[in-house]
Design a protein around this motif. Structure first.
Motif, PDB file in Angstrom:
ATOM      1  N   SER A 164       0.767  -1.259  -0.054  1.00  0.00           N
ATOM      2  CA  SER A 164      -0.042  -0.081   0.188  1.00  0.00           C
ATOM      3  C   SER A 164       0.773   1.096  -0.258  1.00  0.00           C
ATOM      4  O   SER A 164       2.014   1.299   0.712  1.00  0.00           O
ATOM      5  N   ASP A 179      -7.655  -7.889  10.343  1.00  0.00           N
ATOM      6  CA  ASP A 179      -8.782  -7.146   9.514  1.00  0.00           C
ATOM      7  C   ASP A 179      -9.912  -8.048   9.079  1.00  0.00           C
ATOM      8  O   ASP A 179      -9.680  -9.179   9.064  1.00  0.00           O
ATOM      9  N   ASP A 218     -13.525  -8.980  12.772  1.00  0.00           N
ATOM     10  CA  ASP A 218     -13.981  -7.545  12.749  1.00  0.00           C
ATOM     11  C   ASP A 218     -13.833  -7.053  14.202  1.00  0.00           C
ATOM     12  O   ASP A 218     -13.954  -7.631  15.187  1.00  0.00           O
TER      13      ASP A 218
HETATM   14  C1  LIG Z   1      -6.837   1.968   4.871  1.00  0.00           C
HETATM   15  S1  LIG Z   1      -6.985   0.382   5.166  1.00  0.00           S
HETATM   16  C2  LIG Z   1      -5.631  -0.053   5.844  1.00  0.00           C
HETATM   17  C3  LIG Z   1      -4.277  -0.080   5.189  1.00  0.00           C
HETATM   18  C4  LIG Z   1      -3.140  -0.752   5.712  1.00  0.00           C
HETATM   19  N1  LIG Z   1      -2.570   0.054   6.873  1.00  0.00           N
HETATM   20  C5  LIG Z   1      -1.914  -1.080   4.636  1.00  0.00           C
HETATM   21  O1  LIG Z   1      -1.109  -0.311   4.861  1.00  0.00           O
HETATM   22  O2  LIG Z   1      -2.103  -1.936   4.107  1.00  0.00           O
HETATM   23  C6  LIG Z   1      -8.256   0.157   6.337  1.00  0.00           C
HETATM   24  C7  LIG Z   1      -8.822  -1.175   6.752  1.00  0.00           C
HETATM   25  O3  LIG Z   1      -9.811  -0.995   7.897  1.00  0.00           O
HETATM   26  C8  LIG Z   1     -10.296  -2.190   7.698  1.00  0.00           C
HETATM   27  N2  LIG Z   1     -11.646  -2.365   8.510  1.00  0.00           N
HETATM   28  C9  LIG Z   1     -12.486  -1.178   8.754  1.00  0.00           C
HETATM   29  N3  LIG Z   1     -13.596  -1.594   9.580  1.00  0.00           N
HETATM   30  C10 LIG Z   1     -12.901  -2.691  10.261  1.00  0.00           C
HETATM   31  C11 LIG Z   1     -13.442  -3.616  11.156  1.00  0.00           C
HETATM   32  N4  LIG Z   1     -14.636  -3.412  12.088  1.00  0.00           N
HETATM   33  N5  LIG Z   1     -12.698  -4.622  11.490  1.00  0.00           N
HETATM   34  C12 LIG Z   1     -11.523  -5.048  10.950  1.00  0.00           C
HETATM   35  N6  LIG Z   1     -10.970  -4.202   9.966  1.00  0.00           N
HETATM   36  C13 LIG Z   1     -11.921  -3.231   9.681  1.00  0.00           C
HETATM   37  C14 LIG Z   1     -10.926  -2.384   6.471  1.00  0.00           C
HETATM   38  O4  LIG Z   1     -10.943  -3.550   5.803  1.00  0.00           O
HETATM   39  C15 LIG Z   1      -9.586  -1.891   5.545  1.00  0.00           C
HETATM   40  O5  LIG Z   1      -8.575  -3.051   4.905  1.00  0.00           O
END
Ligand SMILES: C[S@@+](CC[C@H](N)C(=O)[O-])C[C@H]1O[C@@H](n2cnc3c(N)ncnc32)[C@H](O)[C@@H]1O
Length: 215
Positions: free
Chosen positions: A37, A87, A105
Motif C-alpha cells: 500500500s 482485518d 471484525d
Molecule cells: C486504509 S485500510 C488499511 C491499510 C493498511 N494500513 C495498509 O497499509 O495496508 C483500512 C482497513 O480497515 C479495515 N476495517 C474497517 N473496519 C474494520 C473492522 N470493523 N474490523 C476490522 N477491520 C476493519 C478495512 O477492511 C481496511 O482494510
C-alpha cells in the motif's frame, strides 16, 4: 439516468481514478519497493518522526489489509519482534516470519479474545489505520471513523503495556477534539501529525499517543 449513461460515467470515473493512481508518487514508489500500500510510507514517516516502532517490539496492527503497515512493522521490529495484523478483509499471505494475521471484525466482542490468544505478551505498540467504507459525506465518514478509532483505543486499554505507544488514524471533524481529550487522559503525551505521504485533500490526520498510563 438511463443504464448505459450510468455505466459510461462509472467507466469514466474508474479511468480517472486509475490515472491519478499511476501519477501518484507514493503509489509508484510502493509498487517499485514491493509495499502493498502507499500507506506504508505514512507509517515509515510517522515511525521516523516519533521513534514509534523499535527492534524487538510486539506490535498489533488493527485494520491491516492489504498489509503495507505489517510489512513496515515487520522490518522495524526485526527477528526478535512480532507483528499481529487484524482485518475483516482477507490479507494475502506474507513471507515475513515474524508476522501473523487474523481475519476478524474489531467491533465484535469475541475478537479481543482471538487477538489475546495470538500475542506472546502485552503489546509495546498498537497501530490503527481502521477506515470505514467512505460514503463521500464528510460528516458521516468522520463519525464512523472516530467510532473505529475509539474501538482501537478500547483494545489498547486491554492489551497495551504500561508506557506503551498507540498510533491511530482519525478524520478531522467535530468529534476529533473530544477523542484527543480521551487520549490525553490515558497517555502522557499526544501529538497530531500529517505525514507528507497523506493526500493533500484528505481529511485524515494521525494521532501519536506516547507512554500509556495504564497497562
Ligand atoms: C486504509 S485500510 C488499511 C491499510 C493498511 N494500513 C495498509 O497499509 O495496508 C483500512 C482497513 O480497515 C479495515 N476495517 C474497517 N473496519 C474494520 C473492522 N470493523 N474490523 C476490522 N477491520 C476493519 C478495512 O477492511 C481496511 O482494510
Amino acid at each position: 439516468m438511463e443504464i448505459r449513461k450510468k455505466q459510461k460515467l462509472k467507466d469514466f470515473l474508474t479511468r480517472q481514478k486509475n490515472r491519478h493512481r499511476r501519477d501518484d508518487h507514493y503509489y509508484r514508489l510502493a509498487k517499485r519497493e514491493g509495499y502493498r500500500s502507499r500507506s506504508a510510507y505514512k507509517l515509515l514517516q510517522i515511525a521516523e518522526r516519533f521513534d514509534l516502532i523499535r527492534p524487538g517490539d510486539v506490535v498489533l496492527d488493527l485494520g491491516c489489509s492489504p498489509g503495507g503497515w505489517v510489512q513496515v512493522s515487520s522490518q522495524l521490529v526485526g527477528d526478535q519482534g512480532y507483528v499481529l495484523g487484524v482485518d475483516k478483509r482477507p490479507v494475502e499471505e506474507l513471507r515475513e516470519k515474524n508476522v501473523k494475521i487474523i481475519s476478524a471484525d474489531v467491533k465484535k466482542p469475541e475478537t479481543i479474545e482471538l487477538i489475546t490468544k495470538e500475542l506472546p505478551r502485552k503489546t509495546d505498540v498498537i497501530l490503527s489505520d481502521l477506515s470505514p467504507d467512505v460514503t463521500g459525506n464528510w460528516q458521516i465518514d468522520h463519525l464512523k471513523q472516530i467510532e473505529l478509532a475509539t474501538f482501537a483505543l478500547s483494545v489498547a486499554e486491554k492489551l497495551l503495556k504500561h508506557n506503551g505507544r498507540f498510533m491511530t488514524k482519525a478524520f478531522q471533524g467535530e468529534k476529533l477534539d473530544q477523542f484527543i481529550e480521551e487520549l490525553r487522559e490515558r497517555f502522557s503525551s499526544v501529538r497530531i501529525f500529517r505525514p507528507p505521504a497523506t493526500r493533500k485533500r484528505s481529511a485524515e490526520v494521525y494521532l501519536f499517543a506516547n507512554r500509556f498510563l495504564g497497562g
